[in-house]
Design a protein around this motif. Sequence first.
Motif, PDB file in Angstrom:
ATOM      1  N   GLN A   4       0.737  -1.041   0.002  1.00  0.00           N
ATOM      2  CA  GLN A   4      -0.158   0.036   0.201  1.00  0.00           C
ATOM      3  C   GLN A   4       0.954   1.383   0.116  1.00  0.00           C
ATOM      4  O   GLN A   4       0.561   2.244  -0.783  1.00  0.00           O
ATOM      5  CB  GLN A   4      -0.920   0.172   1.238  1.00  0.00           C
ATOM      6  N   PHE A   8       0.732   3.991  -2.908  1.00  0.00           N
ATOM      7  CA  PHE A   8       0.378   5.588  -2.839  1.00  0.00           C
ATOM      8  C   PHE A   8       1.507   6.531  -3.033  1.00  0.00           C
ATOM      9  O   PHE A   8       1.250   7.569  -3.593  1.00  0.00           O
ATOM     10  CB  PHE A   8      -0.143   5.765  -1.241  1.00  0.00           C
ATOM     11  N   LEU A  93      -7.170  -2.155  -5.053  1.00  0.00           N
ATOM     12  CA  LEU A  93      -6.930  -0.865  -4.403  1.00  0.00           C
ATOM     13  C   LEU A  93      -8.066  -0.240  -3.836  1.00  0.00           C
ATOM     14  O   LEU A  93      -8.243   0.176  -2.773  1.00  0.00           O
ATOM     15  CB  LEU A  93      -6.285   0.049  -5.275  1.00  0.00           C
ATOM     16  N   SER A  94      -9.230  -0.300  -4.813  1.00  0.00           N
ATOM     17  CA  SER A  94     -10.604   0.091  -4.061  1.00  0.00           C
ATOM     18  C   SER A  94     -11.112  -0.680  -2.973  1.00  0.00           C
ATOM     19  O   SER A  94     -11.716  -0.019  -2.050  1.00  0.00           O
ATOM     20  CB  SER A  94     -11.430   0.119  -5.409  1.00  0.00           C
ATOM     21  N   GLN A  95     -10.784  -1.940  -3.023  1.00  0.00           N
ATOM     22  CA  GLN A  95     -11.354  -2.791  -1.687  1.00  0.00           C
ATOM     23  C   GLN A  95     -10.456  -2.326  -0.509  1.00  0.00           C
ATOM     24  O   GLN A  95     -11.004  -2.325   0.469  1.00  0.00           O
ATOM     25  CB  GLN A  95     -11.060  -4.038  -2.200  1.00  0.00           C
ATOM     26  N   ILE A  96      -9.195  -2.102  -0.743  1.00  0.00           N
ATOM     27  CA  ILE A  96      -8.502  -1.837   0.254  1.00  0.00           C
ATOM     28  C   ILE A  96      -8.818  -0.527   1.056  1.00  0.00           C
ATOM     29  O   ILE A  96      -8.882  -0.174   2.062  1.00  0.00           O
ATOM     30  CB  ILE A  96      -6.617  -1.698  -0.153  1.00  0.00           C
ATOM     31  N   ILE A  97      -9.022   0.506  -0.039  1.00  0.00           N
ATOM     32  CA  ILE A  97      -9.420   1.840   0.599  1.00  0.00           C
ATOM     33  C   ILE A  97     -10.810   1.683   1.153  1.00  0.00           C
ATOM     34  O   ILE A  97     -11.061   2.208   2.325  1.00  0.00           O
ATOM     35  CB  ILE A  97      -9.741   2.902  -0.445  1.00  0.00           C
ATOM     36  N   HIS A  98     -11.776   0.807   0.865  1.00  0.00           N
ATOM     37  CA  HIS A  98     -13.132   0.657   1.320  1.00  0.00           C
ATOM     38  C   HIS A  98     -12.973  -0.027   2.519  1.00  0.00           C
ATOM     39  O   HIS A  98     -13.972   0.226   3.600  1.00  0.00           O
ATOM     40  CB  HIS A  98     -14.057   0.059   0.503  1.00  0.00           C
ATOM     41  N   SER A  99     -12.221  -0.781   2.838  1.00  0.00           N
ATOM     42  CA  SER A  99     -12.179  -1.718   3.985  1.00  0.00           C
ATOM     43  C   SER A  99     -11.031  -1.402   5.006  1.00  0.00           C
ATOM     44  O   SER A  99     -11.367  -1.776   6.239  1.00  0.00           O
ATOM     45  CB  SER A  99     -11.927  -3.486   3.724  1.00  0.00           C
ATOM     46  N   GLU A 100     -10.092  -0.708   4.613  1.00  0.00           N
ATOM     47  CA  GLU A 100      -8.881  -0.566   5.506  1.00  0.00           C
ATOM     48  C   GLU A 100      -8.519   0.954   5.902  1.00  0.00           C
ATOM     49  O   GLU A 100      -8.015   1.025   6.917  1.00  0.00           O
ATOM     50  CB  GLU A 100      -7.555  -1.280   4.870  1.00  0.00           C
ATOM     51  N   ILE A 101      -8.846   1.671   4.996  1.00  0.00           N
ATOM     52  CA  ILE A 101      -8.468   3.384   5.303  1.00  0.00           C
ATOM     53  C   ILE A 101      -9.868   3.885   5.670  1.00  0.00           C
ATOM     54  O   ILE A 101     -10.927   3.864   5.008  1.00  0.00           O
ATOM     55  CB  ILE A 101      -7.945   3.680   3.927  1.00  0.00           C
TER      56      ILE A 101
END
Length: 101
Positions: A4, A8, A93-101
């Motif tokens: 990640q 970024f 990346l979209s999934q990471i943003i929705h679930s972790e950030i």
Amino acid sequence: MMDQVEVFKALSNKTRLQILNWLKTPAEHFPGQPNPDFENLGVCVGQIQVKSGLTQSTISEYLSILQRTNLVTAKRVGQWTYYKRNEEAFEKLSQIIHSEI
């Protein structure tokens, strides 16, 4: 596994973001590419360099960074290298943003 922080960092450059935007709709942004096969090949690095107005070495470095983070893929055909977006990486990346950030 997607790094990640590296992703970024790669996205933190205006020109790299612009390249990713161009590669999202290559037919719109690179209408003059000879023998366009955007679906299979992508966009020739020379076309990206011309559109950006930057040096070949700068664009090569930017594309290398995007490739290392798996945001683009490269395909070599003869002496030319073609790049296209890795849409699976953007989905992840979209999934990471929705679930972790």
